[in-house]
Design an enzyme around this catalytic site. Structure first.
Site, PDB file in Angstrom:
ATOM      1  N   THR A  36       0.977  -1.109  -0.193  1.00 53.36           N
ATOM      2  CA  THR A  36      -0.054  -0.037  -0.049  1.00 53.36           C
ATOM      3  C   THR A  36       0.912   0.905  -0.234  1.00 53.36           C
ATOM      4  OG1 THR A  36      -0.114   0.477   2.778  1.00 53.36           O
ATOM      5  CG2 THR A  36      -1.732  -1.475   1.570  1.00 53.36           C
ATOM      6  N   LEU A  96      -3.073   4.854  -0.604  1.00 54.43           N
ATOM      7  CA  LEU A  96      -4.142   4.188  -0.453  1.00 54.43           C
ATOM      8  C   LEU A  96      -4.548   3.097  -0.555  1.00 54.43           C
ATOM      9  CD1 LEU A  96      -6.492   6.360  -3.844  1.00 54.43           C
ATOM     10  CD2 LEU A  96      -7.339   6.231  -1.502  1.00 54.43           C
ATOM     11  N   HIS A  97      -4.506   2.521   0.833  1.00 54.57           N
ATOM     12  CA  HIS A  97      -4.427   1.308   1.670  1.00 54.57           C
ATOM     13  C   HIS A  97      -5.443   0.020   0.926  1.00 54.57           C
ATOM     14  CE1 HIS A  97      -1.072   2.979   4.394  1.00 54.57           C
ATOM     15  NE2 HIS A  97      -2.567   3.624   4.373  1.00 54.57           N
ATOM     16  N   ASP A  98      -6.831   0.530   1.778  1.00 56.72           N
ATOM     17  CA  ASP A  98      -8.155  -0.195   1.361  1.00 56.72           C
ATOM     18  C   ASP A  98      -8.832  -0.362  -0.044  1.00 56.72           C
ATOM     19  OD1 ASP A  98      -7.656  -0.462   4.193  1.00 56.72           O
ATOM     20  OD2 ASP A  98      -9.682   1.058   4.344  1.00 56.72           O
ATOM     21  N   CYS A 109      -6.679  -1.484  -2.403  1.00 56.96           N
ATOM     22  CA  CYS A 109      -5.847  -2.404  -2.916  1.00 56.96           C
ATOM     23  C   CYS A 109      -6.583  -3.846  -2.974  1.00 56.96           C
ATOM     24  CB  CYS A 109      -4.797  -2.690  -2.441  1.00 56.96           C
ATOM     25  SG  CYS A 109      -3.635  -1.002  -2.923  1.00 56.96           S
TER      26      CYS A 109
END
Length: 310
Positions: free
Chosen positions: A193, A239-241, A243
């Site tokens: 991420t 933008l972690h989530d 992914c």
């Protein structure tokens, strides 16, 4: 045929982008959002989830779940996401009602009612709801097709302690249950991420869409970028989530290894660490696809195309 998913979430601006990406993609059928305490307390995460659904124009049901970790006091992240967890742009109070019943009961009943291997779970926050469902109803564990989650870190270390990433740190006992469950796991850790960084050009492209969703995504990104750029000195924010959802849509954008991942639940120094055997030195059996690379250009191309559909 669309892939049935349940998104377990603690929104969170990046959770919101992930949810919108899923709702914009006909390849995915979002059965429900199950809210969990994490970035902010449950009263706010379930509210935020309903606001995101209303922004999308969909009617996806939202269930409220666990308000505290299995054994620990809740740790939250208002310092990243703001007082509401979804700061950045004012959204109206949601009209969409919260569904009756507990999210854990919904998970259990839904997995029991569907054929084995037909539902993928997509946790974007602490794993409390998932672990509680597995504890209460062990018969549902083999029915889960796959769990694709955001959490952990290896070479990137942690973002809430030197060793631990937030989602795992908040409820390490829950993470331990999930990682030991035997369900096929795909893990999106900080290692990937932190390579999915926003750019100023992309944020302005979202704003230029001129849609409520485009305006919201740009404003959310502006808000949480301030924290990440100050902390890491990076050009943009990870933008972690999203992914998680992007992997379901285009797995070829990502690279990783099938390795063993264990969760530290006892050490004061490394509590919540994902002990990822990247170099396969332990001899322990692999239990997760631990992702380490992403095609950043392709990732943002996908986000732009899908979010532009609203």
């Amino acid at each position: 045929m669309s892939r049935k998913i349940i998104i377990d979430t603690d929104p969170g601006q990046d959770d919101a982008v992930a949810i919108l990406l899923a709702l914009a993609s006909p390849e995915l059928e979002v059965l429900a959002l199950t809210a969990v305490a994490g970035n902010v307390p449950l009263a706010l995460t379930q509210r935020n989830a309903r606001q995101i659904i209303e922004l999308s124009g969909h009617r996806t049901p939202v269930y409220a779940g666990c308000e505290a970790p299995l054994q620990r006091k809740l740790v939250t992240a208002e310092y990243v996401h703001g007082k509401t967890g979804l700061d950045g742009i004012p959204l109206p109070e949601p009209v969409l009602p919260l569904q009756p019943g507990h999210a854990v009961d919904y998970l259990i009943d839904t997995l029991r009612a569907h054929p084995a291997g037909s539902i993928t779970l997509c946790p974007l926050g602490p794993l409390t709801n998932i672990a509680t469902a597995f504890q209460r109803a062990p018969d549902i564990v083999p029915k889960v097709a796959e769990i694709v989650l955001m959490g952990g870190g290896c070479f990137e270390g942690g973002n809430v302690t030197p060793a631990a990433e937030f989602n795992i740190y908040v409820d390490p006992e829950a993470a331990d249950i999930v990682f030991r469950s035997g369900v096929p796991l795909v893990v999106m850790p900080l290692d990937v991420t932190h390579k999915a960084l926003t750019s100023r050009a992309w944020v302005e492209e979202m704003r230029a869409l001129g849609t409520p969703v485009g305006q919201a995504v740009a404003s959310w990104t502006d808000f949480f970028e301030r924290f990440d750029t100050a902390k890491y000195g990076s050009e943009g924010a990870p933008l972690h989530d999203p992914c998680v959802i992007a992997y379901l849509l285009e797995p070829s954008l990502f690279t990783g290894r099938h390795i063993n991942v264990e969760i530290e639940t006892e050490s004061e120094l490394t509590l919540g660490m994902t002990v990822a055997d990247w170099w396969r030195v332990t001899g322990r059996a692999p239990n997760a696809l631990f992702v380490g690379g992403v095609d950043r250009v392709g990732f943002y191309r996908l986000l732009t195309e899908r979010l532009g559909r609203f």
